[in-house]
Design a protein around this motif. Structure first.
Motif, short mmCIF file in Angstrom:
data_model
loop_
_atom_site.label_atom_id
_atom_site.label_comp_id
_atom_site.label_asym_id
_atom_site.label_seq_id
_atom_site.Cartn_x
_atom_site.Cartn_y
_atom_site.Cartn_z
N ALA B 142 3.37 -9.99 -0.83
CA ALA B 142 4.03 -10.59 0.33
C ALA B 142 5.33 -9.87 0.64
CB ALA B 142 4.30 -12.07 0.06
N HIS B 143 6.01 -9.40 -0.39
CA HIS B 143 7.24 -8.63 -0.18
C HIS B 143 6.90 -7.29 0.49
CE1 HIS B 143 11.15 -6.85 -2.06
NE2 HIS B 143 11.37 -7.32 -0.87
N GLY B 144 5.73 -6.75 0.15
CA GLY B 144 5.25 -5.53 0.81
C GLY B 144 5.02 -5.77 2.30
N LEU B 245 -2.51 -3.49 7.45
CA LEU B 245 -3.68 -3.87 6.66
C LEU B 245 -3.19 -4.61 5.41
CD1 LEU B 245 -5.80 -2.90 4.15
CD2 LEU B 245 -6.80 -3.60 6.32
N ASP B 246 -3.54 -5.88 5.33
CA ASP B 246 -3.26 -6.67 4.14
C ASP B 246 -4.25 -6.21 3.07
OD1 ASP B 246 -3.46 -8.68 2.16
OD2 ASP B 246 -2.77 -10.23 3.53
N GLY B 247 -3.72 -5.55 2.05
CA GLY B 247 -4.59 -4.88 1.07
C GLY B 247 -5.09 -5.76 -0.05
N ALA B 248 -5.02 -7.09 0.14
CA ALA B 248 -5.44 -8.00 -0.92
C ALA B 248 -6.86 -7.73 -1.39
CB ALA B 248 -5.31 -9.44 -0.45
N ASN B 249 -7.70 -7.27 -0.48
CA ASN B 249 -9.12 -7.11 -0.81
C ASN B 249 -9.54 -5.66 -0.96
OD1 ASN B 249 -9.29 -9.88 -0.78
ND2 ASN B 249 -9.92 -9.98 1.36
N MET B 250 -8.61 -4.81 -1.33
CA MET B 250 -8.91 -3.39 -1.47
C MET B 250 -9.95 -3.11 -2.55
SD MET B 250 -7.66 -1.36 0.72
CE MET B 250 -7.80 0.25 -0.07
N HIS B 268 -0.29 -2.75 2.23
CA HIS B 268 0.22 -2.90 0.87
C HIS B 268 -0.94 -2.94 -0.11
CE1 HIS B 268 -0.63 -7.32 1.34
NE2 HIS B 268 -0.94 -7.18 0.07
N PHE B 269 -0.65 -2.59 -1.33
CA PHE B 269 -1.59 -2.79 -2.43
C PHE B 269 -1.05 -3.91 -3.31
CE2 PHE B 269 -2.60 1.67 -1.50
CZ PHE B 269 -3.97 1.67 -1.60
N ASN B 270 -1.95 -4.64 -3.95
CA ASN B 270 -1.56 -5.60 -4.98
C ASN B 270 -1.99 -5.02 -6.33
OD1 ASN B 270 -2.62 -7.54 -2.50
ND2 ASN B 270 -0.75 -8.26 -3.47
N PRO B 271 -1.10 -4.36 -7.04
CA PRO B 271 -1.50 -3.75 -8.32
C PRO B 271 -2.08 -4.78 -9.30
CG PRO B 271 0.67 -2.98 -7.68
CD PRO B 271 0.31 -4.06 -6.72
N GLY B 287 4.27 -4.73 -4.98
CA GLY B 287 3.47 -4.67 -3.75
C GLY B 287 3.75 -3.39 -3.01
N PRO B 288 3.41 -2.24 -3.62
CA PRO B 288 3.71 -0.96 -2.98
C PRO B 288 3.10 -0.87 -1.58
CG PRO B 288 2.22 -0.65 -4.86
CD PRO B 288 2.69 -2.05 -4.89
#
Lengths: 131, 491
Positions: B142-144, B245-250, B268-271, B287-288
């Motif tokens: 979310a910060h990303g 692009l919300d990367g939650a589902n990458m 963003h990515f969620n590591p 959240g890079p």
């Protein structure tokens, strides 16, 4: 309250309009179907009396254990009264959504056309599809 | 195991005068604290600390830990959260002293190893996203989002364009509207169509010159890849807006599709999801973000750069939005993400995505007979099943099923999200689960759907606390112990 006299918004608010001294006052609440969908309610935020609202725009919000959901005004006009005891007695919405569970009263704008709202039958149909 | 002690607070175990260890008498003369500190700095009474012996402490926390469900102990199909197994190899590597024992004020020359790792991670994320400029600074997904929207705002400010709106579909994560508002934008919801994808008509109707960013999660929260994404990007770009692009589902498209190639300008990515960082307990998250070249100058400070064979933290960036996080972000989870990426390599990452999608589709095929899947027979990495029919038939809700699953040793799937599907359960098995585990879960769900309403509504039956009073917990949360606190069971 005779439910068949109510009008509804697609967003599940009900409206009951009465004429009072030549002014049309709309009482607004949310339907039993909506309350059931929301599940256990936690908070409600009411608008200030005197606020102008437009049909389709947000006038407040209700929070359940599931999510925060906006409340949309089904009509346009000015808020003349709010149900101040409701936020501290949210169970009223489940017990008596069409009488004691009313949320706000709106003095209808002259030009507002009620025919844009759903009648009881159409609304029931919508609920059956969504349910 | 039913351990009542573990439900007590450590303060409630306290006994006056009890100590962890009794030291020999001190041979240094004792000085009264009031002779060492000014009166204003002294507290009137000692803090109310728990007085317990060492075994009390160890038992208390060890017992508490056994009451939790975790990826290490249970199948955890929590949709949208990508609860994949956290490899212990990553923990071992992140604990190396060169990563864990350094100080953030050390000069760049003394932390070249870490900086090289972070630089290479930036490069890897750029390659995976198809977006060349990377910031590892944001402290969470979310910060990303917020950081990227601030980057977008800086971009439009420089162009002299007044753009006040951020759009996202109604199936978006709640963080999207929250980030938009925090970044100073108005938020407008776009409807989903019957297929669960973005309703293009509604998008067109709400699109104007004031739109700064369209935020899209793709694959979306219904577990579908919205194939209109190119068209959506073209529509937004034609109006001068940007795609986030919300990367939650990458996890579903790693090494297969790149957001930069399907129109995204920022993501963003969620590591902790995609790159197997632990969800909590392994330290804070990250959240890079990756952005298009034209937005790179606005990224937060600092960025890791390479000059000859030397890595450094670059603070000399005039157009940057500035700092969004102290020091260099949450490095621990970034180190784990790097280890994960290096362990799998490019081919391995592609396989991760393929297996995640395969597992979800297999589980979908096993579940759909019991709980209908409104969006059809195929999904990406997760799918949504609905208990609507069950609710009509016998008054049992998705929540009841979720609670009952706990009794069988399965963490519940996500329930009641996205809000667009009634009585939904969002199931995401991830790639690290075996067919046996998936079968066991499906069989359990089958067994549960057949149980009586009473049994389900009172579930869970095997946990120490069954159903907390969620309304009271939200309305009157008791978050802090005080000496006056009364334990619930003591009332």
């Amino acid at each position: 309250m005779n439910l068949e006299e109510l009008l509804y918004a697609e967003t599940h608010e009900w409206v009951h309009v009465v004429e009072d001294n030549g002014e049309k006052i709309a009482t607004v609440g949310i339907s039993a179907f909506a309350v059931e969908q929301l599940t256990d309610l936690v908070f409600m935020e009411l608008p200030q009396v005197g606020t102008a609202v437009e049909a389709g725009n947000e006038f407040g919000e209700v929070e359940s254990v599931k999510a925060v959901s906006p409340l949309y005004s089904p009509v346009s006009g000015e808020i003349v009264e709010t149900n101040l005891s409701l936020p501290d007695n949210l169970q009223t919405l489940g017990e008596d959504p069409y009488e004691a569970g009313w949320i706000i009263k709106i003095k209808l704008a002259n030009e507002f056309d009620l025919s844009s709202l759903l009648d009881h039958e159409s609304y029931q149909r919508q609920c059956a599809e969504e349910g | 195991m039913r351990n009542r002690q573990a439900t007590k607070l450590i303060f409630e175990l306290s006994q006056d005068g009890r100590r962890g260890a009794k030291m020999p008498t001190c041979d240094v003369p004792r000085q009264d604290v009031s002779s060492l500190l000014p009166a204003a700095a002294l507290s009137a009474s000692p803090p109310p600390l728990p007085e317990v012996a060492e075994p009390d402490v160890v038992r208390h926390f060890t017992n508490l830990s056994t009451l939790n469900m975790s990826v290490d102990t249970h199948f955890y199909p929590l949709g949208s959260c990508t609860m994949k197994y956290n490899s212990k190899r990553n923990e071992r590597l992140a604990a190396l002293p060169g990563f864990s024992d350094i100080h953030p004020y050390q000069p760049d020359e003394t932390i070249q190893g870490l900086l090289q790792l972070l630089y290479e991670l930036q490069e890897m994320l750029a390659e995976i996203s198809g977006l060349p400029a990377v910031s590892l600074q944001p402290a969470a997904g979310a910060h990303g989002e917020l950081t990227a929207l601030m980057v977008a705002a800086a971009h439009f400010r420089e162009l002299g364009e007044v753009r006040t709106k951020v759009l996202a579909p109604d199936s978006a994560h709640g963080t999207n509207p929250a980030s938009a508002r925090m970044a100073g934008f108005d938020f407008v919801t776009i409807k989903s169509n019957a297929d669960g994808n973005v309703d293009l008509e509604d998008l067109q109707a709400k699109l104007d010159d004031e739109v700064a960013v369209f935020m899209i999660t793709n694959p979306n929260t219904l577990g579908l890849f919205d194939c209109q994404v190119n068209e959506i990007a073209n529509i937004i770009h034609a109006k001068g807006g940007l795609i986030y692009l919300d990367g939650a589902n990458m996890n579903a498209i790693l090494g297969i599709a790149r957001p930069g190639d399907f129109g995204a300008d920022m993501m963003h990515f969620n590591p902790h999801k995609t790159f197997s960082g632990p969800h909590g307990s392994g330290g804070p998250g990250a959240g890079p973000i990756c952005v298009a070249e034209k937005l790179g100058d606005y990224l937060p400070l600092p960025v890791v750069t390479k000059h000859d064979a030397c890595y450094r933290l670059d603070f000399d960036r005039a157009k940057s939005i500035g700092r969004v996080r102290s020091f260099f972000g949450n490095v621990g989870v970034l180190v784990r993400a790097y280890c994960y990426l290096r362990t799998h390599g490019a081919e391995g990452l592609q396989q991760v995505a393929e297996n995640a999608v395969l597992n979800a589709n297999y589980l979908l095929s096993q579940v759909k007979h019991m709980l209908p899947v409104p969006q059809g027979d195929r999904c990406m990495h997760e799918f949504i099943a609905t208990a609507s029919e069950l609710k009509k038939k016998k008054g049992v809700t998705a929540m009841d099923l979720a609670k009952r699953l706990l009794d069988f040793g399965f963490h519940a799937p996500t329930v009641y999200f996205p809000l667009t599907i009634a009585e939904c359960m969002m199931i995401e098995p991830t790639e690290t689960e075996s067919k046996e585990t998936l079968d066991a879960f499906a069989e359990t769900l089958f067994r549960i759907t057949d149980e009586t309403k009473e049994c389900l509504q009172e579930a869970p039956h095997s946990t120490l606390i069954s159903r907390p009073d969620e309304v009271q917990a939200a309305r009157v949360p008791t978050l802090k112990w005080t000496p006056e606190s009364v334990h619930v069971t003591d009332k």
